[in-house]
Design a protein around this motif. Structure first.
Motif, mmCIF file in Angstrom:
data_model
loop_
_atom_site.group_PDB
_atom_site.id
_atom_site.type_symbol
_atom_site.label_atom_id
_atom_site.label_comp_id
_atom_site.label_asym_id
_atom_site.label_seq_id
_atom_site.Cartn_x
_atom_site.Cartn_y
_atom_site.Cartn_z
ATOM 1 N N GLU A 6 0.842 -1.195 0.000
ATOM 2 C CA GLU A 6 0.000 0.000 0.000
ATOM 3 C C GLU A 6 0.877 1.245 0.000
ATOM 4 O OE1 GLU A 6 -3.776 -0.612 2.657
ATOM 5 O OE2 GLU A 6 -2.060 -1.504 3.705
ATOM 6 N N GLY A 7 0.303 2.340 -0.440
ATOM 7 C CA GLY A 7 1.056 3.583 -0.415
ATOM 8 C C GLY A 7 0.278 4.708 -1.052
ATOM 9 N N TYR A 8 0.979 5.817 -1.260
ATOM 10 C CA TYR A 8 0.372 7.000 -1.863
ATOM 11 C C TYR A 8 1.233 7.472 -3.036
ATOM 12 C CZ TYR A 8 -2.896 7.264 1.996
ATOM 13 O OH TYR A 8 -3.895 6.976 2.886
ATOM 14 N N ILE A 9 0.556 8.003 -4.034
ATOM 15 C CA ILE A 9 1.213 8.478 -5.245
ATOM 16 C C ILE A 9 0.842 9.936 -5.447
ATOM 17 C CG2 ILE A 9 1.325 8.248 -7.756
ATOM 18 C CD1 ILE A 9 0.571 5.262 -7.345
ATOM 19 N N PRO A 10 1.838 10.823 -5.629
ATOM 20 C CA PRO A 10 1.509 12.224 -5.913
ATOM 21 C C PRO A 10 0.973 12.370 -7.338
ATOM 22 C CG PRO A 10 3.892 11.902 -5.970
ATOM 23 C CD PRO A 10 3.300 10.606 -5.511
ATOM 24 N N VAL A 11 -0.179 13.031 -7.471
ATOM 25 C CA VAL A 11 -0.769 13.301 -8.779
ATOM 26 C C VAL A 11 -1.172 14.774 -8.809
ATOM 27 C CG1 VAL A 11 -1.627 10.936 -9.019
ATOM 28 C CG2 VAL A 11 -3.117 12.697 -8.047
ATOM 29 N N THR A 12 -1.602 15.231 -9.939
ATOM 30 C CA THR A 12 -2.050 16.615 -10.041
ATOM 31 C C THR A 12 -3.195 16.867 -9.065
ATOM 32 O OG1 THR A 12 -1.441 16.687 -12.372
ATOM 33 C CG2 THR A 12 -2.978 18.376 -11.594
ATOM 34 N N GLY A 13 -2.980 17.730 -8.101
ATOM 35 C CA GLY A 13 -4.035 18.080 -7.157
ATOM 36 C C GLY A 13 -3.929 17.446 -5.794
ATOM 37 N N GLY A 14 -3.034 16.454 -5.625
ATOM 38 C CA GLY A 14 -2.921 15.815 -4.315
ATOM 39 C C GLY A 14 -2.280 14.452 -4.402
ATOM 40 N N ASN A 15 -2.569 13.595 -3.423
ATOM 41 C CA ASN A 15 -2.011 12.240 -3.370
ATOM 42 C C ASN A 15 -3.132 11.217 -3.421
ATOM 43 O OD1 ASN A 15 0.939 12.837 -2.755
ATOM 44 N ND2 ASN A 15 -0.069 13.933 -1.079
ATOM 45 N N VAL A 16 -2.901 10.139 -4.169
ATOM 46 C CA VAL A 16 -3.903 9.078 -4.249
ATOM 47 C C VAL A 16 -3.358 7.801 -3.604
ATOM 48 C CG1 VAL A 16 -5.009 10.018 -6.315
ATOM 49 C CG2 VAL A 16 -3.192 8.310 -6.565
ATOM 50 N N TYR A 17 -4.268 7.102 -2.936
ATOM 51 C CA TYR A 17 -3.958 5.841 -2.257
ATOM 52 C C TYR A 17 -4.017 4.689 -3.260
ATOM 53 C CZ TYR A 17 -5.001 1.624 0.469
ATOM 54 O OH TYR A 17 -5.012 0.348 0.981
ATOM 55 N N TYR A 18 -3.044 3.761 -3.152
ATOM 56 C CA TYR A 18 -3.103 2.565 -3.988
ATOM 57 C C TYR A 18 -2.823 1.326 -3.143
ATOM 58 C CZ TYR A 18 1.949 1.737 -3.968
ATOM 59 O OH TYR A 18 3.237 1.443 -3.580
ATOM 60 N N ARG A 19 -3.284 0.185 -3.656
ATOM 61 C CA ARG A 19 -3.015 -1.105 -3.018
ATOM 62 C C ARG A 19 -2.725 -2.120 -4.111
ATOM 63 N NH1 ARG A 19 -7.616 -1.892 -0.928
ATOM 64 N NH2 ARG A 19 -8.432 -3.390 -2.439
ATOM 65 N N MET A 20 -1.636 -2.873 -3.939
ATOM 66 C CA MET A 20 -1.240 -3.904 -4.900
ATOM 67 C C MET A 20 -1.316 -5.267 -4.231
ATOM 68 S SD MET A 20 2.342 -4.277 -7.052
ATOM 69 C CE MET A 20 2.260 -2.556 -7.524
ATOM 70 N N THR A 21 -2.048 -6.189 -4.865
ATOM 71 C CA THR A 21 -2.239 -7.529 -4.331
ATOM 72 C C THR A 21 -1.564 -8.548 -5.237
ATOM 73 O OG1 THR A 21 -4.377 -6.994 -3.305
ATOM 74 C CG2 THR A 21 -3.957 -9.297 -3.788
ATOM 75 N N GLY A 22 -0.785 -9.453 -4.644
ATOM 76 C CA GLY A 22 -0.237 -10.574 -5.396
ATOM 77 C C GLY A 22 1.099 -10.291 -6.047
ATOM 78 N N ASN A 23 1.796 -11.389 -6.370
ATOM 79 C CA ASN A 23 3.115 -11.284 -7.002
ATOM 80 C C ASN A 23 3.254 -12.278 -8.141
ATOM 81 O OD1 ASN A 23 3.118 -13.565 -5.458
ATOM 82 N ND2 ASN A 23 5.137 -13.231 -4.535
ATOM 83 N N GLY A 24 2.107 -12.602 -8.796
ATOM 84 C CA GLY A 24 2.172 -13.471 -9.967
ATOM 85 C C GLY A 24 3.011 -12.836 -11.058
ATOM 86 N N LEU A 25 3.500 -13.656 -11.984
ATOM 87 C CA LEU A 25 4.439 -13.186 -12.991
ATOM 88 C C LEU A 25 3.779 -12.545 -14.207
ATOM 89 C CD1 LEU A 25 6.984 -16.158 -12.911
ATOM 90 C CD2 LEU A 25 7.079 -13.973 -11.679
ATOM 91 N N GLY A 26 2.447 -12.587 -14.282
ATOM 92 C CA GLY A 26 1.755 -12.025 -15.428
ATOM 93 C C GLY A 26 1.760 -10.500 -15.426
#
Length: 289
Positions: A6-26
């Protein structure tokens, strides 16, 4: 499956929250939530695809766990398209599959029409690609509700009393037919709906699902869908706000498209038929790259 990132990404206008699930190779799957003003679901069944490929969600600016700036100039399709590209760049998603749900299909289509590189396929889940067609379809559904319910909805919208208990009760009748038919609604769905950013929804969409008065009222990409040249899957529920007839029409405009209808769902097959939804999306993306 490894623990979510999980984390935050700076974008135009503020920061957005993201979540990444899994580590498959696709190649990763990036999910664009509905709304406008909605948020991603922590229990989304697409997380099951994490064994095959990373599944990435982010709450669009103004939504969910992301920053909520008070600036109407930020709520445009163009800025959300820019935000999507900024998320891709921040996470190093040189190649990606994109799934948009509901309003997320509008965002996905607008993004794809800019011909970005590295998008391997797209899933239009319960799509809205012409705002006036959506409004027309909801108006047709409205005619199937009891006469008293129709009158409450019409009068409340005319008198701007859509915050009344009578209007909310009338809308529940519509929602339980065409938004989510799993009763009672899961608590997470109820909680997420309470977190909807109604300022964004009202500004971009309007008073309700069947009254489009916001900036999206003239959104229509149907005459440009033939520009989408990547494998495309269109899905909807049998009782969906995104009707099977309209969804089939959209699919007919894309050369490399497939259509699938979830027979026991309305607008949220991820809630109503979670295993079937995950299986269908898995099958589609696994047949790509």
């Amino acid at each position: 499956m490894k623990k979510d990132t999980e984390g935050y990404i700076p974008v135009t206008g503020g920061n957005v929250y993201y979540r990444m699930t899994g580590n498959g190779l696709g190649i990763p799957l990036l999910v664009l939530h509905g709304g406008p003003g909605g948020m991603s679901r922590e229990s989304d069944p697409l997380r099951m695809l994490g064994d095959d490929r990373p599944v990435i969600y982010y709450d669009q600016l103004g939504c969910g766990n992301s920053d909520r700036p008070d600036d109407l100039s930020l709520w445009t399709v163009e800025r959300y398209v820019e935000e999507l590209e900024q998320v891709r760049q921040a996470l190093g998603l040189e190649e990606v599959h994109i799934l948009g749900h509901s309003w997320g299909t509008m965002l996905a289509a607008a993004y794809l029409l800019k011909q970005p590189s590295g998008v391997k396929s797209v899933i239009f889940s319960s799509s809205c690609l012409n705002a006036r067609m959506w409004e027309r379809d909801q108006r047709n559904y409205l005619k199937e509700l009891p006469q008293e319910t129709q009158e409450i909805i019409e009068l409340s919208e005319q008198q701007n009393t859509t915050d009344s208990d009578a209007y909310q009760d009338a809308m529940i009748q519509f929602y339980e037919r065409h938004v989510c038919r799993t009763l009672p609604w899961p608590q997470e769905l109820l909680d997420n709906m309470k977190k909807t950013n109604h300022t964004i929804y009202g500004y971009m969409w309007g008073a309700s699902e069947f009254t489009v008065t916001g900036t999206l009222q003239d959104f229509d990409v149907t005459n440009r869908l033939n520009e989408i040249k990547i494998p495309s899957l269109f899905t909807c529920g049998r009782f969906d706000e995104a009707t099977p007839k309209t969804t089939e029409y959209y699919a007919s405009l894309v050369s490399e498209s497939e259509l699938y209808v979830f027979e026991n769902s309305s607008h949220m097959p991820g809630v109503e038929e979670p295993q079937a939804y995950a299986d269908k999306i898995r099958d589609f993306v696994n047949r790509q790259y």
